[in-house]
Design a protein around this motif. Sequence first.
Motif, PDB file in Angstrom:
ATOM      1  N   GLU A   1      -7.556   9.712  -9.347  1.00 29.69           N
ATOM      2  CA  GLU A   1      -6.442   9.260  -8.508  1.00 29.69           C
ATOM      3  C   GLU A   1      -5.666   8.146  -9.196  1.00 29.69           C
ATOM      4  O   GLU A   1      -4.435   8.121  -9.175  1.00 29.69           O
ATOM      5  CB  GLU A   1      -6.981   8.771  -7.159  1.00 29.69           C
ATOM      6  N   LYS A   2      -6.386   7.216  -9.819  1.00 34.68           N
ATOM      7  CA  LYS A   2      -5.702   6.126 -10.525  1.00 34.68           C
ATOM      8  C   LYS A   2      -4.871   6.680 -11.679  1.00 34.68           C
ATOM      9  O   LYS A   2      -3.740   6.235 -11.925  1.00 34.68           O
ATOM     10  CB  LYS A   2      -6.713   5.112 -11.044  1.00 34.68           C
ATOM     11  N   ALA A   3      -5.421   7.652 -12.405  1.00 29.39           N
ATOM     12  CA  ALA A   3      -4.679   8.248 -13.526  1.00 29.39           C
ATOM     13  C   ALA A   3      -3.418   8.938 -13.026  1.00 29.39           C
ATOM     14  O   ALA A   3      -2.350   8.821 -13.637  1.00 29.39           O
ATOM     15  CB  ALA A   3      -5.567   9.241 -14.261  1.00 29.39           C
ATOM     16  N   ARG A   4      -3.527   9.644 -11.902  1.00 28.89           N
ATOM     17  CA  ARG A   4      -2.348  10.312 -11.343  1.00 28.89           C
ATOM     18  C   ARG A   4      -1.257   9.302 -10.995  1.00 28.89           C
ATOM     19  O   ARG A   4      -0.081   9.509 -11.282  1.00 28.89           O
ATOM     20  CB  ARG A   4      -2.752  11.108 -10.102  1.00 28.89           C
ATOM     21  N   LEU A   5      -1.707   8.208 -10.369  1.00 29.61           N
ATOM     22  CA  LEU A   5      -0.728   7.184  -9.995  1.00 29.61           C
ATOM     23  C   LEU A   5      -0.126   6.528 -11.227  1.00 29.61           C
ATOM     24  O   LEU A   5       1.089   6.290 -11.287  1.00 29.61           O
ATOM     25  CB  LEU A   5      -1.399   6.138  -9.099  1.00 29.61           C
ATOM     26  N   ASP A   6      -0.965   6.233 -12.216  1.00 28.42           N
ATOM     27  CA  ASP A   6      -0.466   5.583 -13.428  1.00 28.42           C
ATOM     28  C   ASP A   6       0.565   6.464 -14.141  1.00 28.42           C
ATOM     29  O   ASP A   6       1.598   5.977 -14.621  1.00 28.42           O
ATOM     30  CB  ASP A   6      -1.621   5.265 -14.383  1.00 28.42           C
ATOM     31  N   VAL A   7       0.259   7.756 -14.218  1.00 28.13           N
ATOM     32  CA  VAL A   7       1.190   8.672 -14.879  1.00 28.13           C
ATOM     33  C   VAL A   7       2.471   8.789 -14.076  1.00 28.13           C
ATOM     34  O   VAL A   7       3.587   8.724 -14.618  1.00 28.13           O
ATOM     35  CB  VAL A   7       0.526  10.057 -15.065  1.00 28.13           C
TER      36      VAL A   7
ATOM     37  N   VAL B   1      -1.092   0.610  11.077  1.00 27.60           N
ATOM     38  CA  VAL B   1      -1.392   1.360   9.858  1.00 27.60           C
ATOM     39  C   VAL B   1      -0.131   1.998   9.292  1.00 27.60           C
ATOM     40  O   VAL B   1       0.011   2.159   8.074  1.00 27.60           O
ATOM     41  CB  VAL B   1      -2.464   2.438  10.147  1.00 27.60           C
ATOM     42  N   SER B   2       0.817   2.339  10.158  1.00 26.05           N
ATOM     43  CA  SER B   2       2.042   2.996   9.694  1.00 26.05           C
ATOM     44  C   SER B   2       2.890   2.093   8.811  1.00 26.05           C
ATOM     45  O   SER B   2       3.798   2.569   8.121  1.00 26.05           O
ATOM     46  CB  SER B   2       2.878   3.450  10.895  1.00 26.05           C
ATOM     47  N   LEU B   3       2.609   0.795   8.819  1.00 25.16           N
ATOM     48  CA  LEU B   3       3.423  -0.145   8.049  1.00 25.16           C
ATOM     49  C   LEU B   3       2.828  -0.480   6.683  1.00 25.16           C
ATOM     50  O   LEU B   3       3.369  -1.332   5.974  1.00 25.16           O
ATOM     51  CB  LEU B   3       3.617  -1.442   8.846  1.00 25.16           C
ATOM     52  N   ILE B   4       1.726   0.160   6.331  1.00 26.20           N
ATOM     53  CA  ILE B   4       1.143  -0.067   5.010  1.00 26.20           C
ATOM     54  C   ILE B   4       1.009   1.283   4.314  1.00 26.20           C
ATOM     55  O   ILE B   4       0.540   2.255   4.905  1.00 26.20           O
ATOM     56  CB  ILE B   4      -0.214  -0.795   5.115  1.00 26.20           C
ATOM     57  N   LEU B   5       1.449   1.359   3.073  1.00 26.59           N
ATOM     58  CA  LEU B   5       1.492   2.643   2.377  1.00 26.59           C
ATOM     59  C   LEU B   5       0.128   3.081   1.858  1.00 26.59           C
ATOM     60  O   LEU B   5      -0.205   4.271   1.861  1.00 26.59           O
ATOM     61  CB  LEU B   5       2.487   2.568   1.213  1.00 26.59           C
ATOM     62  N   HIS B   6      -0.657   2.125   1.386  1.00 26.51           N
ATOM     63  CA  HIS B   6      -1.922   2.490   0.738  1.00 26.51           C
ATOM     64  C   HIS B   6      -3.063   1.641   1.295  1.00 26.51           C
ATOM     65  O   HIS B   6      -3.588   0.753   0.612  1.00 26.51           O
ATOM     66  CB  HIS B   6      -1.809   2.296  -0.775  1.00 26.51           C
ATOM     67  N   PRO B   7      -3.480   1.901   2.538  1.00 25.48           N
ATOM     68  CA  PRO B   7      -4.521   1.061   3.150  1.00 25.48           C
ATOM     69  C   PRO B   7      -5.856   1.121   2.438  1.00 25.48           C
ATOM     70  O   PRO B   7      -6.666   0.201   2.576  1.00 25.48           O
ATOM     71  CB  PRO B   7      -4.615   1.627   4.588  1.00 25.48           C
ATOM     72  N   ASP B   8      -6.102   2.193   1.684  1.00 29.15           N
ATOM     73  CA  ASP B   8      -7.387   2.332   0.996  1.00 29.15           C
ATOM     74  C   ASP B   8      -7.377   1.759  -0.421  1.00 29.15           C
ATOM     75  O   ASP B   8      -8.405   1.773  -1.097  1.00 29.15           O
ATOM     76  CB  ASP B   8      -7.791   3.809   0.932  1.00 29.15           C
ATOM     77  N   GLN B   9      -6.227   1.273  -0.869  1.00 23.06           N
ATOM     78  CA  GLN B   9      -6.135   0.707  -2.206  1.00 23.06           C
ATOM     79  C   GLN B   9      -6.369  -0.803  -2.170  1.00 23.06           C
ATOM     80  O   GLN B   9      -6.114  -1.454  -1.148  1.00 23.06           O
ATOM     81  CB  GLN B   9      -4.748   0.995  -2.803  1.00 23.06           C
TER      82      GLN B   9
ATOM     83  N   PRO C   1      -3.008  -8.554  -2.165  1.00 24.99           N
ATOM     84  CA  PRO C   1      -4.323  -8.018  -1.777  1.00 24.99           C
ATOM     85  C   PRO C   1      -4.225  -7.323  -0.417  1.00 24.99           C
ATOM     86  O   PRO C   1      -3.687  -7.900   0.539  1.00 24.99           O
ATOM     87  CB  PRO C   1      -5.208  -9.269  -1.715  1.00 24.99           C
ATOM     88  N   THR C   2      -4.707  -6.123  -0.333  1.00 23.46           N
ATOM     89  CA  THR C   2      -4.563  -5.328   0.894  1.00 23.46           C
ATOM     90  C   THR C   2      -5.081  -6.034   2.144  1.00 23.46           C
ATOM     91  O   THR C   2      -4.444  -5.940   3.201  1.00 23.46           O
ATOM     92  CB  THR C   2      -5.246  -3.962   0.704  1.00 23.46           C
ATOM     93  N   PRO C   3      -6.205  -6.780   2.099  1.00 24.73           N
ATOM     94  CA  PRO C   3      -6.682  -7.428   3.329  1.00 24.73           C
ATOM     95  C   PRO C   3      -5.691  -8.420   3.936  1.00 24.73           C
ATOM     96  O   PRO C   3      -5.804  -8.733   5.121  1.00 24.73           O
ATOM     97  CB  PRO C   3      -7.958  -8.145   2.872  1.00 24.73           C
ATOM     98  N   VAL C   4      -4.733  -8.928   3.151  1.00 25.28           N
ATOM     99  CA  VAL C   4      -3.779  -9.898   3.706  1.00 25.28           C
ATOM    100  C   VAL C   4      -2.354  -9.347   3.722  1.00 25.28           C
ATOM    101  O   VAL C   4      -1.417 -10.075   4.042  1.00 25.28           O
ATOM    102  CB  VAL C   4      -3.815 -11.235   2.922  1.00 25.28           C
TER     103      VAL C   4
END
Length: 852
Positions: free
Chosen positions: A236-242, A395-403, A423-426
């Motif tokens: 997933e990281k490689a896909r995003l990086d590319v 949750v709708s206001l954050i694009l990548h809650p799992d990142q 940082p996602t937690p803040v």
Amino acid sequence: MLWTTCPVLLALALTAPLMAQDEDDLFGDDPNMADGFDFDDEMGEGMEDMAEQMMEAMKAMKMPILEQAIKDSPRGIQAKVGRGEDLNTDELREVSRRMAVLMGEDPSDVDAKEDPTPEELIEANLMIRELQPKFADVVDQRDTAVATTPPADDADGPPPASLFKDFIHYIRIARHDLAVSFGTAWLEAPLTPDRILTSVEKGPYKPADIQDTLNVARKAGGEIEQVAKNVETRIEKARLDVARDPTRIRNNIEALATGLRAQQNAIKRLQQAGEYTAPHFLAALLNTDDRPLHPYVTDAMVAVGREIVQPICEAFAYVPPVNQRQIARVLSDIGYPLAVPYLKAVLETQDLEDSTRRVVEMAVSTLEEHAGIPADRRAAELFYLLAEDYYAQRVSLILHPDQPINLLWDYRVGTGLVPLSIPTPVYHDVMAMRAARRALELDRDMSGSLSLWIAANFRRENNQPEGAVDPSYRSHMRSPLYYATMAGPRHLQPVLQRALANGDAELALDAIDALRGTAGEPSLLNRGAEQRPLAQGLNFPDRRVRIESAFAIAEARPTSDFSNSQRVVPVLSEAIRQSGTMYAVVLAEDLSAAGVIADHVRQAGRYEAILGTSFDAVVGEVADAPGVDLIVVQAGQAQIENIFSAARQNVKLQVAPIVVLAGDAEIISLTRRFESESGVRVAAQSDSGDTLIAGIQQVTRDLAGDQLTDDQARTYALHAMSMLRELAMGLSSDVFHIEDGYAALLESLDDPREEVLLSAAAVVALLDHDKAQQALADVALHRDHDERVKIALMKYLAESARRFGPRVTDRQIKELLELVASARGALSEAAAQAHGALDLPTANPVELIVRN
């Protein structure tokens, strides 16, 4: 399995529909064929010829699959085929498993089959030898065993695609030990993002098959679960990086105008890049030399959708009118209402050209109608509402809650859009602060936005991961407490109210800390207002919030009664008991059952149990106890309702967590009854002792907060003693009653912490009560303290005697005389002082003088 029907094919476990698993499958439901088929006796030579032709046709069909299966097998197997050597049974099964996968069958079925006979093994290898020329190029590889570790292709290791292919294959055939080996080797291979994706896409498996296989591995537990998670993360990281590579994004934007097929491919890749396309889209629109490209760019922006809304909204106020019109149309077509406050702010604050104003107004109207936003809402109000949504962590206001990070976008004139990694937690708190600040920029009298900004700033600081950096909070900014105290009580009361409503103990403590430093009695208690959050804090589940609320109120010395004032002294008493014995009320239908439950309660913590069969039966003991930390009830529903109601009306029991032990017949109804009561948990009577103990420990953590550290407990106890001493001396408010703290103070005379003991003695010396002086005398005469502590205790006994006269017992008088006679030095003088202050008969000192 009929190895003899077609020795070569069946030995290879070819389980396609044409191949039968047994004779009944081979001949179907024909009753005439139920006993099998004998070519010689029943059908003659013609049928035998036909069968042989059928087998040859089937063999021809399977050869390409067999070839691919060997290619997918470890290099050692390929090498043996290339050298024309026979495969052994294990190697034959390895090839068979891969053939099963290629044919859509379950590879685990292969291992369930019996081993082939020697004759069948020979025939299978004869068929495989037909493929020898296909594998001659690997004849120099001499590894003849089924791989148990990743094979070495060359000095640099095997190709990543081969490692990944084998990793997936071994998961699919449930050989997790080998899958872990290949997967770990692939993870450790130093690969660029491009090569990572190539190694995944180059193999024989479709993306959906790969994802399904990884899902299976993630549920399998053990080493393979973690390896599969790591593989998935790397892909997933490689896909995003590319996808996010700036050069690729720019090239894809340029490709938008090079033909329909190229445009479709470019849009697909831009969608994968998401919000990272925003600065490049904006740069293309700002480039007047690229005007022919602009229509394609705006269409692509709409296709990317909501991911670019926040960044291009940040830029909207700063770009030229022609670009404002383009962006407004894009935002309207995307249809995401986040854009409305940004567009309205420009309408309200900028002198726009008529054409630009019309386009922006039309976009606002479309978005408002789509989202149901009233047209008369000002931009400041909309930014405040947006800040509330961010604070609520929608949750709708954050694009990548799992990142681990999410992006905040800044627009800087001369630079363009700049991403900040938050940082996602803040992230929600940072965005709430930003939206609240925008509201204040538009309306500086919007006090709700200021309180919300303060709350979000405190929470941002509390939730920021250790070692993480929030680049949005610039170095010139002060601490959250600085801004909170500067804002004053009027803006801090809503912060505390918000914390209590949300169950946020850390925010509540921050707000109370700021209030204590800035508020006098009227503003601290919010007199005249409908909500009095500090008084409500006395009932908060977390003990720290209760205690800090009591400290703040006691320090303010209120001059008149207020709602919940009766809770202040009990909470101060609770503070001096921290790290000491806790008390639990255990109620059951009979004392025997209550005793069993009490044993479990004692194992769950340092509890003394008060047992009873009804609430009325324990009221006296509850009144004498220094406090109650837990209530456990096992009874019928009607009695439980009565106990709950009575407990919540009792000052000492109002905030005690309640564990209800329900029978099987009532557990559902009781769970529904108390699901909205934050201080109650329902458990099954049938739970084991260990389960009950764990449940009690969990409920006390959830409802009362984590156990205090020794330092925290000592600090709280000493400060509470200071407050109670002022109250006992009459220096504090007349609203509170020291009698409410008697039990806890007397218990504290047994506290092993020397500082707490002496502080308690100092307060007990001021209590006008027989038991107080007697308890002080007991601890001074009987406890095994060093001489320094005994001297201090004797002086406090003397102080009590001077204030209230002698209230000690005859036994204590006798023991005091013995100490006076036997002690030497400072202790004897302190004991003599206590004797004199008690105004005991003169015969006692005369006797000592004469004797000596």
